[in-house]
Design a protein around this motif. Structure first.
Motif, PDB file in Angstrom:
ATOM      1  N   LYS A   1     -21.821   7.153  -1.725  1.00  0.00           N
ATOM      2  CA  LYS A   1     -20.376   7.157  -1.934  1.00  0.00           C
ATOM      3  C   LYS A   1     -19.848   8.529  -1.555  1.00  0.00           C
ATOM      4  CE  LYS A   1     -20.660   3.870  -5.769  1.00  0.00           C
ATOM      5  NZ  LYS A   1     -22.111   3.725  -5.740  1.00  0.00           N
ATOM      6  N   LYS A   2     -18.693   8.571  -0.954  1.00  0.00           N
ATOM      7  CA  LYS A   2     -18.131   9.849  -0.505  1.00  0.00           C
ATOM      8  C   LYS A   2     -17.849  10.769  -1.679  1.00  0.00           C
ATOM      9  CE  LYS A   2     -16.054   7.866   3.662  1.00  0.00           C
ATOM     10  NZ  LYS A   2     -14.797   7.631   4.417  1.00  0.00           N
ATOM     11  N   SER A   3     -17.374  10.207  -2.786  1.00  0.00           N
ATOM     12  CA  SER A   3     -17.088  11.044  -3.947  1.00  0.00           C
ATOM     13  C   SER A   3     -18.356  11.677  -4.485  1.00  0.00           C
ATOM     14  CB  SER A   3     -16.415  10.205  -5.040  1.00  0.00           C
ATOM     15  OG  SER A   3     -15.178   9.704  -4.583  1.00  0.00           O
ATOM     16  N   ALA A   4     -19.463  10.888  -4.509  1.00  0.00           N
ATOM     17  CA  ALA A   4     -20.728  11.445  -4.983  1.00  0.00           C
ATOM     18  C   ALA A   4     -21.233  12.532  -4.039  1.00  0.00           C
ATOM     19  CB  ALA A   4     -21.757  10.323  -5.104  1.00  0.00           C
ATOM     20  N   ALA A   5     -21.055  12.309  -2.724  1.00  0.00           N
ATOM     21  CA  ALA A   5     -21.497  13.337  -1.774  1.00  0.00           C
ATOM     22  C   ALA A   5     -20.698  14.625  -1.939  1.00  0.00           C
ATOM     23  CB  ALA A   5     -21.363  12.798  -0.349  1.00  0.00           C
ATOM     24  N   ARG A   6     -19.406  14.490  -2.156  1.00  0.00           N
ATOM     25  CA  ARG A   6     -18.589  15.696  -2.366  1.00  0.00           C
ATOM     26  C   ARG A   6     -19.029  16.417  -3.641  1.00  0.00           C
ATOM     27  NH1 ARG A   6     -13.667  16.148   0.235  1.00  0.00           N
ATOM     28  NH2 ARG A   6     -12.815  17.197  -1.589  1.00  0.00           N
ATOM     29  N   ALA A   7     -19.315  15.632  -4.690  1.00  0.00           N
ATOM     30  CA  ALA A   7     -19.751  16.253  -5.936  1.00  0.00           C
ATOM     31  C   ALA A   7     -21.085  16.951  -5.755  1.00  0.00           C
ATOM     32  CB  ALA A   7     -19.837  15.193  -7.033  1.00  0.00           C
ATOM     33  N   LEU A   8     -21.987  16.342  -4.974  1.00  0.00           N
ATOM     34  CA  LEU A   8     -23.287  16.962  -4.734  1.00  0.00           C
ATOM     35  C   LEU A   8     -23.136  18.261  -3.946  1.00  0.00           C
ATOM     36  CD1 LEU A   8     -26.376  16.692  -4.912  1.00  0.00           C
ATOM     37  CD2 LEU A   8     -26.301  15.438  -2.756  1.00  0.00           C
ATOM     38  N   PHE A   9     -22.269  18.282  -2.933  1.00  0.00           N
ATOM     39  CA  PHE A   9     -22.071  19.503  -2.152  1.00  0.00           C
ATOM     40  C   PHE A   9     -21.435  20.601  -3.002  1.00  0.00           C
ATOM     41  CE2 PHE A   9     -21.779  16.720   1.873  1.00  0.00           C
ATOM     42  CZ  PHE A   9     -23.154  16.760   1.996  1.00  0.00           C
ATOM     43  N   ARG A  10     -20.509  20.216  -3.863  1.00  0.00           N
ATOM     44  CA  ARG A  10     -19.886  21.221  -4.739  1.00  0.00           C
ATOM     45  C   ARG A  10     -20.912  21.793  -5.711  1.00  0.00           C
ATOM     46  NH1 ARG A  10     -14.351  21.556  -4.701  1.00  0.00           N
ATOM     47  NH2 ARG A  10     -13.226  19.879  -3.638  1.00  0.00           N
ATOM     48  N   ALA A  11     -21.798  20.916  -6.257  1.00  0.00           N
ATOM     49  CA  ALA A  11     -22.821  21.412  -7.180  1.00  0.00           C
ATOM     50  C   ALA A  11     -23.785  22.350  -6.469  1.00  0.00           C
ATOM     51  CB  ALA A  11     -23.579  20.235  -7.786  1.00  0.00           C
TER      52      ALA A  11
ATOM     53  N   VAL B   1     -21.675  24.245  -1.664  1.00  0.00           N
ATOM     54  CA  VAL B   1     -21.447  24.097  -0.232  1.00  0.00           C
ATOM     55  C   VAL B   1     -19.973  23.777  -0.034  1.00  0.00           C
ATOM     56  CG1 VAL B   1     -22.010  22.756   1.831  1.00  0.00           C
ATOM     57  CG2 VAL B   1     -23.803  23.300   0.160  1.00  0.00           C
ATOM     58  N   ASN B   2     -19.343  24.427   0.916  1.00  0.00           N
ATOM     59  CA  ASN B   2     -17.925  24.198   1.162  1.00  0.00           C
ATOM     60  C   ASN B   2     -17.692  22.775   1.672  1.00  0.00           C
ATOM     61  OD1 ASN B   2     -17.256  26.832   0.440  1.00  0.00           O
ATOM     62  ND2 ASN B   2     -17.588  27.593   2.528  1.00  0.00           N
ATOM     63  N   VAL B   3     -16.657  22.160   1.131  1.00  0.00           N
ATOM     64  CA  VAL B   3     -16.274  20.815   1.548  1.00  0.00           C
ATOM     65  C   VAL B   3     -14.807  20.834   1.925  1.00  0.00           C
ATOM     66  CG1 VAL B   3     -18.009  19.653   0.136  1.00  0.00           C
ATOM     67  CG2 VAL B   3     -15.758  20.120  -0.819  1.00  0.00           C
ATOM     68  N   ALA B   4     -14.409  19.850   2.695  1.00  0.00           N
ATOM     69  CA  ALA B   4     -13.015  19.756   3.094  1.00  0.00           C
ATOM     70  C   ALA B   4     -12.147  19.443   1.878  1.00  0.00           C
ATOM     71  CB  ALA B   4     -12.848  18.670   4.156  1.00  0.00           C
ATOM     72  N   PRO B   5     -10.916  19.908   1.862  1.00  0.00           N
ATOM     73  CA  PRO B   5     -10.037  19.624   0.720  1.00  0.00           C
ATOM     74  C   PRO B   5      -9.820  18.113   0.563  1.00  0.00           C
ATOM     75  CG  PRO B   5      -9.110  21.339   2.110  1.00  0.00           C
ATOM     76  CD  PRO B   5     -10.266  20.770   2.867  1.00  0.00           C
ATOM     77  N   GLY B   6      -9.733  17.672  -0.662  1.00  0.00           N
ATOM     78  CA  GLY B   6      -9.504  16.255  -0.933  1.00  0.00           C
ATOM     79  C   GLY B   6      -9.751  15.948  -2.390  1.00  0.00           C
ATOM     80  N   ALA B   7      -9.284  14.827  -2.830  1.00  0.00           N
ATOM     81  CA  ALA B   7      -9.451  14.400  -4.218  1.00  0.00           C
ATOM     82  C   ALA B   7     -10.497  13.306  -4.281  1.00  0.00           C
ATOM     83  CB  ALA B   7      -8.133  13.890  -4.793  1.00  0.00           C
ATOM     84  N   PRO B   8     -11.576  13.478  -5.027  1.00  0.00           N
ATOM     85  CA  PRO B   8     -12.596  12.437  -5.121  1.00  0.00           C
ATOM     86  C   PRO B   8     -12.103  11.262  -5.955  1.00  0.00           C
ATOM     87  CG  PRO B   8     -13.125  14.230  -6.611  1.00  0.00           C
ATOM     88  CD  PRO B   8     -11.915  14.671  -5.825  1.00  0.00           C
ATOM     89  N   VAL B   9     -12.558  10.094  -5.608  1.00  0.00           N
ATOM     90  CA  VAL B   9     -12.254   8.887  -6.369  1.00  0.00           C
ATOM     91  C   VAL B   9     -13.435   8.623  -7.283  1.00  0.00           C
ATOM     92  CG1 VAL B   9     -11.704   6.438  -6.244  1.00  0.00           C
ATOM     93  CG2 VAL B   9     -10.875   7.993  -4.480  1.00  0.00           C
ATOM     94  N   LEU B  10     -13.235   8.854  -8.577  1.00  0.00           N
ATOM     95  CA  LEU B  10     -14.314   8.728  -9.547  1.00  0.00           C
ATOM     96  C   LEU B  10     -14.118   7.475 -10.388  1.00  0.00           C
ATOM     97  CD1 LEU B  10     -14.501  12.438 -10.697  1.00  0.00           C
ATOM     98  CD2 LEU B  10     -15.934  11.261  -9.042  1.00  0.00           C
TER      99      LEU B  10
END
Length: 429
Positions: free
Chosen positions: A371-381, A384-393
């Motif tokens: 899931k994209k939200s999980a991937a963004r959360a993993l990169f933040r943990a 790692v820099n990620v593109a701006p955006g709001a995750p759908v949790l």
């Protein structure tokens, strides 16, 4: 003088009258001769058509003359009886043998039980008994309808009697039946869960051994089984247009043959055309692969045309024993591993079924990180820099956030670590 003409003489008129009488006598003799011949040599067959006796035919007249002595008391009642039977059972055409009917009349007279004969005796007098007997035996259209109605009323009456015989004990039977069905479903569910747990244990053991032997496998001769299956939830697969074509987009994996130690089994969702196979064989030859057709096999599920178009490739392969047999025969105990597409439960079951490890994560990890939200959360943990955006949790995240009164913080890492999603009790770390 006025009477002098010979044609006007009274004597000549008497001669004409005598000649006419003689001619009439001769015609009568001829008619009687014809009738005598008819009576002697006729078959005496007559027709009863739709309940009406054709009594004006020469055959019937000859039949009546031949048996005139017994007609009133013996033959005529049987003719009438046969006509009524044909009328009652709507017989379209009955051809009657008059001679046999006369013999039947004699038998009835000798028996002395009345002027009428039995139905089987009358049927024996019919020339076309094969076509008439079924109608009379079955009872005709009206009698058939009566028979059907009688059986239907009898069935309804039996059902009503059965309902009337119900007692208090019979009321328990539906409850017992439902309970047995419930127990059976639970037993089946337990067996399914047990089989899945056994597959999970076997898969983990196989993956652990594969991880320890990876250096040797990666550096030596090996067989790579490419199964580009999109094993996601059914709802997501239903939303993918041309799923089979999307799964087959990984055909370029054949380029792994650039390693001389590699042999490939590529599983396609459907048979490839000769032009496509020839194109990739030529492409590999241009890339420096010698005799590539001897180092790879393309396998497809033999039952692909029977499955739903939204079934994943791994599921189709599990239901295709011939394709599984071809894969086992090509591997034949050599070091091998499966390179999957999107890993799901069916990929784990397929790996256990083939006895070939999987080069990829377990379905639980793949489902959590797919899931994209999980991937963004993993990169933040992992900072790692990620593109701006709001995750759908999931909705549980917002409930937990309100209860804890905290912001995003380490919640994203908790969500990424979840087995099937975010778990409120996990550490934020």
């Amino acid at each position: 003088s006025s009477w002098g003409g010979a044609d006007d003489s009274p004597m000549h008129g008497r001669d004409d009258t005598s000649e006419f009488a003689a001619h009439a006598h001769n015609l009568a003799d001829a008619q009687r001769g014809f009738e005598r011949i008819m009576d002697e040599h006729s078959l005496h067959e007559f027709i009863v058509r739709r309940g009406v006796t054709l009594d004006s035919t020469p055959e019937f007249e000859s039949f009546r003359r031949a048996y005139a002595a017994d007609w009133t008391e013996g033959v005529a009642p049987l003719v009438t009886q046969l006509k009524k039977i044909c009328e009652r059972f709507v017989v379209p055409l009955a051809v009657v043998d008059g001679k046999a009917l006369a013999v039947c009349a004699e038998a009835v007279a000798r028996r002395g039980d009345g002027p009428l004969a039995r139905v089987d005796e009358l049927l024996a007098c019919l020339v076309n008994v094969d076509s008439v007997a079924p109608l009379i035996t079955f009872g005709g259209d009206t009698a058939a309808a009566v028979t059907v109605q009688r059986h239907a009323r009898g069935m309804q009456a039996r059902k009503q009697v059965k309902r009337m015989r119900l007692t208090e004990d019979d009321a328990v039977r539906p409850i017992q039946r439902r309970w047995r069905v419930c127990l059976l479903r639970r037993a089946v569910a337990r067996r399914v869960m047990s089989a899945r747990a056994a597959d999970r244990v076997a898969f983990n053991r196989m993956q652990s051994a594969f991880a320890h032997s990876w250096p040797e496998v990666a550096s030596g001769p090996r067989v790579i089984v490419h199964i580009p299956s999109i094993s996601v939830d059914p709802e997501r697969r239903m939303s993918i247009a041309n799923l089979a074509v999307r799964q087959n987009a990984q055909l370029s994996r054949l380029c792994d043959l650039a390693d001389p130690d590699v042999e490939i089994i590529y599983v396609s969702p459907f048979p490839l055309s000769d032009e496509v196979e020839g194109y990739y064989a030529k492409l590999l030859e241009v890339g420096g692969v010698e005799d590539p057709s001897m180092r790879y096999r393309i396998v497809y599920p033999e039952n692909f045309h029977r499955f739903s178009p939204h079934l994943s490739l791994s599921q189709q392969l599990l239901y295709s024993p011939a394709a599984l047999k071809r894969i086992r025969a090509f591997v034949l105990g050599r070091p091998a591993y499966i390179v999957p597409g999107t890993v799901g439960d069916e990929d784990r079951k397929l790996a256990v079924e083939l006895g070939i490890p999987l080069l990829g994560p377990s379905p639980e990890i793949s489902g959590a990180l797919n899931k994209k939200s999980a991937a963004r959360a993993l990169f933040r943990a992992a900072q790692v820099n990620v593109a701006p955006g709001a995750p759908v949790l999931p909705e549980s995240f917002y409930h937990h956030q309100q209860r804890q009164g905290q912001g995003g913080g380490g919640i994203f890492a908790d969500y990424a670590r979840g087995k099937d999603g975010w778990r409120p009790g996990a550490a934020a770390g």
